[in-house]
Design an enzyme around this catalytic site. Structure first.
Site, mmCIF file in Angstrom:
data_model
loop_
_atom_site.group_PDB
_atom_site.id
_atom_site.type_symbol
_atom_site.label_atom_id
_atom_site.label_comp_id
_atom_site.label_asym_id
_atom_site.label_seq_id
_atom_site.Cartn_x
_atom_site.Cartn_y
_atom_site.Cartn_z
ATOM 1 N N THR A 1 0.851 -1.194 0.000
ATOM 2 C CA THR A 1 0.000 0.000 0.000
ATOM 3 C C THR A 1 0.886 1.244 0.000
ATOM 4 O OG1 THR A 1 -1.785 -1.141 1.139
ATOM 5 C CG2 THR A 1 -1.723 1.256 1.393
ATOM 6 N N ALA B 1 7.790 1.539 2.466
ATOM 7 C CA ALA B 1 8.082 1.741 3.891
ATOM 8 C C ALA B 1 8.253 3.233 4.146
ATOM 9 C CB ALA B 1 9.344 0.989 4.298
ATOM 10 N N ASP B 2 8.066 3.609 5.409
ATOM 11 C CA ASP B 2 8.272 5.009 5.800
ATOM 12 C C ASP B 2 9.705 5.257 6.247
ATOM 13 O OD1 ASP B 2 5.485 5.909 5.457
ATOM 14 O OD2 ASP B 2 5.134 4.343 6.936
ATOM 15 N N LYS C 1 6.452 1.205 9.183
ATOM 16 C CA LYS C 1 5.409 1.230 8.172
ATOM 17 C C LYS C 1 4.112 1.711 8.816
ATOM 18 C CE LYS C 1 4.840 -2.029 5.207
ATOM 19 N NZ LYS C 1 4.539 -0.979 4.217
ATOM 20 N N GLU D 1 -0.460 -5.264 6.310
ATOM 21 C CA GLU D 1 0.874 -5.346 5.693
ATOM 22 C C GLU D 1 1.776 -6.309 6.477
ATOM 23 O OE1 GLU D 1 1.303 -0.951 3.635
ATOM 24 O OE2 GLU D 1 1.707 -1.139 5.757
HETATM 25 C C1 5RP Z 1 1.147 2.126 4.274
HETATM 26 C C2 5RP Z 1 2.615 1.974 4.326
HETATM 27 C C3 5RP Z 1 3.410 2.466 3.172
HETATM 28 O O1 5RP Z 1 4.168 1.422 2.662
HETATM 29 C C4 5RP Z 1 4.316 3.561 3.650
HETATM 30 O O2 5RP Z 1 3.526 4.558 4.250
HETATM 31 C C5 5RP Z 1 5.126 4.150 2.501
HETATM 32 O O3 5RP Z 1 4.267 4.817 1.625
HETATM 33 P P1 5RP Z 1 4.807 5.612 0.368
HETATM 34 O O4 5RP Z 1 5.343 4.593 -0.580
HETATM 35 O O5 5RP Z 1 3.599 6.348 -0.154
HETATM 36 O O6 5RP Z 1 5.871 6.560 0.845
HETATM 37 O O7 5RP Z 1 3.186 1.462 5.257
HETATM 38 O O8 5RP Z 1 0.547 1.709 5.463
#
Ligand code: 5RP
Length: 240
Positions: free
Chosen positions: A29, A84-85, A95, A104
């Site tokens: 996601t 991932a964040d 995450k 996830e």
């Molecule tokens: C969602 C997540 C996403 O993987 C995380 O937020 C990274 O998102 P993005 O690719 O938009 O930076 O953990 O729950």
């Protein structure tokens, strides 16, 4: 497209090269996973035979639009591609920026191989700058918030969506915790999940096999982790 978006796309493209016919593929996601799902949709249209397991309702909708057949239930997934964040040098993650952390994590745990795709801004020496999401059952919200404030010297915020509290696909709340520096992610994840009412938290410890980092000019660097020794390495479906 911005440079960051180009980097996300480059990482996604490289991750998709690991997807083979007949695999069950976990679909992450977020904005990076978005590119992977789009590219996967093109491969499916060109004849690739896979089944997807979405980690959120948004991803399920996108995968459906892209023509990727989905499984309603699963016990084992061959390969998952997710964003991932934050990623640390050991492959531990934060995450849940999109609120999908619990699904996830289930999908990552069920996966023989977990590929994490990020742009370079997500790489950190130590996790914790990104507020750690904790999914909480509505019934336990007030208690969990009070425990978090008592147990940790961190700022705690209930996530909002407009004027309302944000709800996950599971109907729960997200509490974002400002740790700034997480010294021991493995210890913290156990501590958090031991608080009654916590469904799960966004620390992913020991769940990563490969990180692919978009590094500019369409290039991506791959970093391999030895998550677990399993029969996956004997499985011809698994090139990793
Ligand atoms: C969602 C997540 C996403 O993987 C995380 O937020 C990274 O998102 P993005 O690719 O938009 O930076 O953990 O729950």
């Amino acid at each position: 497209m911005s440079d960051i978006a180009e980097d996300k796309k480059a990482a996604a493209k490289q991750a998709i090269s690991f997807v083979l016919d007949d695999m069950v593929v976990g679909l992450g996601t977020g904005s990076t996973a978005f590119f992977a799902i789009k590219i996967l949709g093109e491969k499916v249209a060109a004849g690739l035979q896979i089944k997807g397991v979405p980690t959120s309702l948004v991803t399920a909708h996108l995968a459906h639009e892209c023509g990727i057949p989905l499984l309603a239930e699963f016990d084992k997934i061959d390969l998952t591609i997710d964003g991932a964040d934050e990623v640390d040098p050991q492959g531990n993650l934060i995450k849940g920026g999109g609120g999908a952390l619990t699904r996830e994590k289930i999908v990552a745990a069920a996966s023989e191989k977990e590929i994490v795709i990020v742009d370079f801004s997500k790489q950190v020496m130590r996790l914790g700058k990104f507020p750690l999401p904790v999914e909480v059952l509505p019934f336990g919200l007030k208690y969990v918030v009070s425990q978090l404030r008592k147990d940790f010297a961190c700022e705690v915020r209930i996530r909002k969506s407009g004027d309302e509290a944000f709800r996950t696909d599971n109907g729960n709340y997200i509490v974002d915790c400002e740790f700034n520096q997480i010294v021991d992610p493995a210890e913290l994840t156990v501590h958090l999940n031991n608080i009654p009412g916590v469904v799960d938290n966004g620390l992913f410890v020991g769940l990563t096999d490969l990180v692919i980092v978009g590094k500019g000019a369409g290039e991506a660097e791959t970093i391999l982790f030895d998550r677990k020794k399993s029969d996956a390495r004997e499985n011809p479906h698994h090139p990793l």
